[in-house]
Design a protein around this motif. Structure first.
Motif, mmCIF file in Angstrom:
data_model
loop_
_atom_site.group_PDB
_atom_site.id
_atom_site.type_symbol
_atom_site.label_atom_id
_atom_site.label_comp_id
_atom_site.label_asym_id
_atom_site.label_seq_id
_atom_site.Cartn_x
_atom_site.Cartn_y
_atom_site.Cartn_z
ATOM 1 N N TYR A 91 -3.434 -39.846 53.954
ATOM 2 C CA TYR A 91 -3.657 -39.518 52.655
ATOM 3 C C TYR A 91 -2.620 -38.550 52.051
ATOM 4 N N ARG A 92 -2.294 -37.414 52.846
ATOM 5 C CA ARG A 92 -1.204 -36.705 52.410
ATOM 6 C C ARG A 92 0.130 -37.102 51.793
ATOM 7 N N ALA A 93 0.604 -38.321 52.342
ATOM 8 C CA ALA A 93 1.904 -38.943 51.925
ATOM 9 C C ALA A 93 1.386 -39.664 50.684
ATOM 10 N N VAL A 94 0.160 -40.055 50.339
ATOM 11 C CA VAL A 94 -0.385 -40.703 49.134
ATOM 12 C C VAL A 94 -0.185 -39.621 47.994
ATOM 13 N N LEU A 95 -0.544 -38.484 48.354
ATOM 14 C CA LEU A 95 -0.615 -37.515 47.450
ATOM 15 C C LEU A 95 0.866 -37.178 47.196
ATOM 16 N N TYR A 96 1.883 -37.200 47.988
ATOM 17 C CA TYR A 96 3.241 -36.842 47.644
ATOM 18 C C TYR A 96 3.902 -37.874 46.850
ATOM 19 N N VAL A 97 3.588 -39.170 46.974
ATOM 20 C CA VAL A 97 3.834 -40.220 46.122
ATOM 21 C C VAL A 97 3.494 -40.255 44.755
ATOM 22 N N GLN A 98 2.168 -39.618 44.749
ATOM 23 C CA GLN A 98 1.587 -39.398 43.268
ATOM 24 C C GLN A 98 2.285 -38.058 42.726
ATOM 25 N N VAL A 99 2.853 -37.115 43.322
ATOM 26 C CA VAL A 99 3.556 -36.026 42.788
ATOM 27 C C VAL A 99 4.919 -36.773 42.340
ATOM 28 N N ALA A 100 5.497 -37.809 42.840
ATOM 29 C CA ALA A 100 6.787 -38.270 42.225
ATOM 30 C C ALA A 100 6.300 -39.024 41.057
ATOM 31 N N ILE A 101 5.208 -39.786 41.182
ATOM 32 C CA ILE A 101 4.714 -40.845 39.936
ATOM 33 C C ILE A 101 4.410 -39.839 38.529
ATOM 34 N N ASP A 102 3.935 -38.667 38.882
ATOM 35 C CA ASP A 102 3.354 -37.692 38.134
ATOM 36 C C ASP A 102 4.621 -37.245 37.323
ATOM 37 N N THR A 146 -3.440 -40.290 38.155
ATOM 38 C CA THR A 146 -2.485 -39.999 38.028
ATOM 39 C C THR A 146 -1.541 -41.126 37.562
ATOM 40 N N LEU A 147 -1.932 -42.575 38.476
ATOM 41 C CA LEU A 147 -1.567 -43.940 38.009
ATOM 42 C C LEU A 147 -1.459 -44.150 36.681
ATOM 43 N N VAL A 148 -2.826 -43.908 36.344
ATOM 44 C CA VAL A 148 -3.033 -44.370 34.713
ATOM 45 C C VAL A 148 -2.531 -43.639 33.905
ATOM 46 N N LEU A 149 -2.105 -42.328 34.038
ATOM 47 C CA LEU A 149 -1.429 -41.721 33.010
ATOM 48 C C LEU A 149 -0.016 -42.166 33.034
ATOM 49 N N ASN A 150 0.400 -42.631 34.153
ATOM 50 C CA ASN A 150 1.990 -43.159 34.379
ATOM 51 C C ASN A 150 1.985 -44.350 33.423
ATOM 52 N N SER A 151 0.919 -45.249 33.687
ATOM 53 C CA SER A 151 0.750 -46.455 32.936
ATOM 54 C C SER A 151 0.763 -46.462 31.341
ATOM 55 N N ILE A 152 -0.053 -45.578 31.033
ATOM 56 C CA ILE A 152 -0.105 -45.489 29.476
ATOM 57 C C ILE A 152 1.331 -44.588 29.079
ATOM 58 N N ALA A 153 1.970 -43.873 29.836
ATOM 59 C CA ALA A 153 3.233 -43.160 29.318
ATOM 60 C C ALA A 153 4.305 -44.318 29.410
ATOM 61 N N LEU A 154 4.257 -45.228 30.668
ATOM 62 C CA LEU A 154 5.110 -46.412 30.466
ATOM 63 C C LEU A 154 4.785 -47.157 29.334
ATOM 64 N N SER A 155 3.697 -47.531 28.998
ATOM 65 C CA SER A 155 3.421 -48.550 27.700
ATOM 66 C C SER A 155 3.951 -48.234 26.373
ATOM 67 N N PHE A 156 3.822 -46.794 26.129
ATOM 68 C CA PHE A 156 4.104 -46.116 24.954
ATOM 69 C C PHE A 156 5.895 -46.281 24.883
ATOM 70 N N TYR A 157 6.113 -45.871 25.813
ATOM 71 C CA TYR A 157 7.836 -45.699 26.243
ATOM 72 C C TYR A 157 8.394 -47.098 25.594
ATOM 73 N N ALA A 158 7.905 -48.177 26.460
ATOM 74 C CA ALA A 158 8.310 -49.259 26.485
ATOM 75 C C ALA A 158 8.134 -50.112 25.175
ATOM 76 N N PHE A 159 7.010 -49.512 24.423
ATOM 77 C CA PHE A 159 6.649 -50.015 23.019
ATOM 78 C C PHE A 159 7.716 -49.715 22.163
ATOM 79 N N ALA A 160 8.010 -48.164 22.254
ATOM 80 C CA ALA A 160 9.058 -47.678 21.315
ATOM 81 C C ALA A 160 10.449 -48.050 21.589
ATOM 82 N N ARG A 161 10.816 -48.457 22.942
ATOM 83 C CA ARG A 161 11.966 -49.244 23.084
ATOM 84 C C ARG A 161 11.924 -50.571 22.664
ATOM 85 N N TRP A 162 11.063 -51.511 22.468
ATOM 86 C CA TRP A 162 10.806 -52.743 22.234
ATOM 87 C C TRP A 162 10.928 -52.773 20.493
#
Length: 200
Positions: A91-102, A146-162
């Protein structure tokens, strides 16, 4: 112009570095693997070991795993990938991956602000996102936030680019669809994300 760009990237790097230190502090001092985290982890483990999306009841044989629909598969998929790469129940590795995602989420929010309001807004949003303790502390818990916030940010960024590309059928439309679908796989209420973006 070159000097302004250099200054921008220096401040942006300082913001991301500060955000990294804050998140690592949360991981080292405030991490907690309990409750729902273990439910997600148990599902991911059984999925990998026995090919069954469920909970272990008693022993470790495949016939002691009861299938379940108590959780959506998004986060167990993420955990299963981390367990495969870094070791079972690491789980510690999972948390570090979440750091990068955040930190990626912080960058996406900043990039969106920059497209909408300019470079100064991008820098301000990057600092606010990187140093916000109310979202940064999510990385210390193996949960969906953490993953939900990332997907929200990606959705709106991609929407602006679209929209900037002329609202045509292009790669940004696929990114929007993938981000919304992934978000819904993580948490059921993320249907609201689709309800916010799709009509627009």
């Amino acid at each position: 112009m070159i000097r302004k760009k250099r200054t921008f990237w220096l401040w942006a790097g300082a913001a991301l570095g500060s955000g990294l230190l804050l998140r690592l502090w949360f991981v080292v001092h405030m991490s907690l693997v309990d409750g729902d985290s273990l439910i997600y982890g148990g599902i991911a483990k059984n999925w990998l070991l026995h090919g069954i999306y469920g909970f272990t009841q008693g022993g470790h044989a495949p016939n002691s795993v009861d299938p379940t629909l108590i959780r959506l598969p998004g986060y167990p998929i993420f955990l299963a990938a981390c367990f495969r790469l870094f070791g079972m129940e690491h789980y510690r590795a999972v948390l570090y991956v979440q750091v990068a995602i955040d930190l990626t989420t912080c960058w996406l929010a900043s990039a969106l602000a920059g497209r909408l309001f300019g470079r100064r807004a991008a820098l301000a949003v990057l600092w606010l996102a990187a140093l916000c303790p109310f979202t940064a502390n999510y990385v210390a818990l193996p949960l969906t936030e953490t993953l939900v916030l990332n997907s929200i940010a990606l959705s709106f960024y991609a929407f602006a680019r679209w929209l900037d590309s002329g609202a045509a059928f292009n790669r940004w439309l696929w990114v929007i669809a993938a981000a919304i679908a992934w978000s819904i796989l993580l948490r059921p209420e993320q249907v609201l994300l689709a309800a916010a973006i799709l009509p627009a």
